[in-house]
Motif scaffolding. Structure first.
Motif, PDB file in Angstrom:
ATOM      1  N   ALA A   1       0.830  -1.205   0.000  1.00  0.00           N
ATOM      2  CA  ALA A   1       0.000   0.000   0.000  1.00  0.00           C
ATOM      3  C   ALA A   1       0.864   1.254   0.000  1.00  0.00           C
ATOM      4  CB  ALA A   1      -0.940  -0.007   1.207  1.00  0.00           C
TER       5      ALA A   1
ATOM      6  N   ALA B   1      -7.740  -9.394   0.422  1.00  0.00           N
ATOM      7  CA  ALA B   1      -8.898 -10.047  -0.186  1.00  0.00           C
ATOM      8  C   ALA B   1      -8.721 -10.190  -1.699  1.00  0.00           C
ATOM      9  CB  ALA B   1     -10.160  -9.257   0.123  1.00  0.00           C
ATOM     10  N   SER B   2      -7.956  -9.275  -2.300  1.00  0.00           N
ATOM     11  CA  SER B   2      -7.784  -9.330  -3.755  1.00  0.00           C
ATOM     12  C   SER B   2      -6.941 -10.516  -4.201  1.00  0.00           C
ATOM     13  CB  SER B   2      -7.172  -8.024  -4.266  1.00  0.00           C
ATOM     14  OG  SER B   2      -5.832  -7.905  -3.848  1.00  0.00           O
TER      15      SER B   2
ATOM     16  N   GLN C   1      -8.737  -1.191   6.662  1.00  0.00           N
ATOM     17  CA  GLN C   1      -9.624  -1.506   5.545  1.00  0.00           C
ATOM     18  C   GLN C   1      -8.828  -1.612   4.236  1.00  0.00           C
ATOM     19  OE1 GLN C   1     -12.714   1.357   4.884  1.00  0.00           O
ATOM     20  NE2 GLN C   1     -13.831   0.037   3.466  1.00  0.00           N
ATOM     21  N   ASP C   2      -7.834  -0.731   4.050  1.00  0.00           N
ATOM     22  CA  ASP C   2      -6.983  -0.798   2.863  1.00  0.00           C
ATOM     23  C   ASP C   2      -6.229  -2.127   2.816  1.00  0.00           C
ATOM     24  OD1 ASP C   2      -7.713   1.814   2.101  1.00  0.00           O
ATOM     25  OD2 ASP C   2      -6.034   2.685   3.221  1.00  0.00           O
TER      26      ASP C   2
ATOM     27  N   ASN D   1      -7.066  -4.958   4.332  1.00  0.00           N
ATOM     28  CA  ASN D   1      -8.018  -6.042   4.098  1.00  0.00           C
ATOM     29  C   ASN D   1      -8.389  -6.131   2.622  1.00  0.00           C
ATOM     30  OD1 ASN D   1      -8.141  -6.964   6.729  1.00  0.00           O
ATOM     31  ND2 ASN D   1      -9.786  -5.549   7.276  1.00  0.00           N
ATOM     32  N   HIS D   2      -8.501  -4.975   1.963  1.00  0.00           N
ATOM     33  CA  HIS D   2      -8.821  -4.950   0.531  1.00  0.00           C
ATOM     34  C   HIS D   2      -7.700  -5.601  -0.282  1.00  0.00           C
ATOM     35  CE1 HIS D   2     -10.449  -3.671  -3.251  1.00  0.00           C
ATOM     36  NE2 HIS D   2      -9.349  -2.988  -3.543  1.00  0.00           N
ATOM     37  N   ILE D   3      -6.453  -5.285   0.058  1.00  0.00           N
ATOM     38  CA  ILE D   3      -5.309  -5.878  -0.640  1.00  0.00           C
ATOM     39  C   ILE D   3      -5.283  -7.389  -0.428  1.00  0.00           C
ATOM     40  CG2 ILE D   3      -2.796  -6.025  -0.675  1.00  0.00           C
ATOM     41  CD1 ILE D   3      -2.782  -2.991  -0.017  1.00  0.00           C
TER      42      ILE D   3
END
Length: 92
Positions: A10, A28-29, A21-22, A24-26
């Motif tokens: 990030a 999850a991708s 949240q950032d 978790n987004h990475i």
């Protein structure tokens, strides 16, 4: 360890202070995906990025080099040649 890697990704991506949240987004991708497939996709994306290196500096297309980069490269070569023409040595 994966959270640290996501944090570093990030930051390298331009987010100086990623939130949970950032991260978790990475994470999850890439969850559930095969590592070799992810690397292959990444290589394909890098192949589409144009090279901005000077001609002859390793893999760049000489025709795609900017005129300023070509001129800077010529000037650098001239300076190197000037140093070689000096007729003295530190040990003479």
């Amino acid at each position: 360890m994966k959270e640290i890697a996501a944090y570093l990704l990030a930051v390298l991506g331009g987010n100086p202070a990623p939130s949970a949240q950032d991260l978790n987004h990475i994470l999850a991708s890439v969850k559930g995906k095969d590592l070799t497939e992810l690397i292959a996709v990444g290589r394909e994306k890098f192949a589409t990025i144009p090279s901005t290196g000077a001609a002859g500096a390793g893999g760049g297309d000489p025709a795609a080099a900017s005129p300023a980069a070509v001129e800077a490269n010529k000037e650098e070569k001239v300076e190197e040649d000037d140093d070689e023409d000096m007729c003295f040595s530190l040990f003479d």
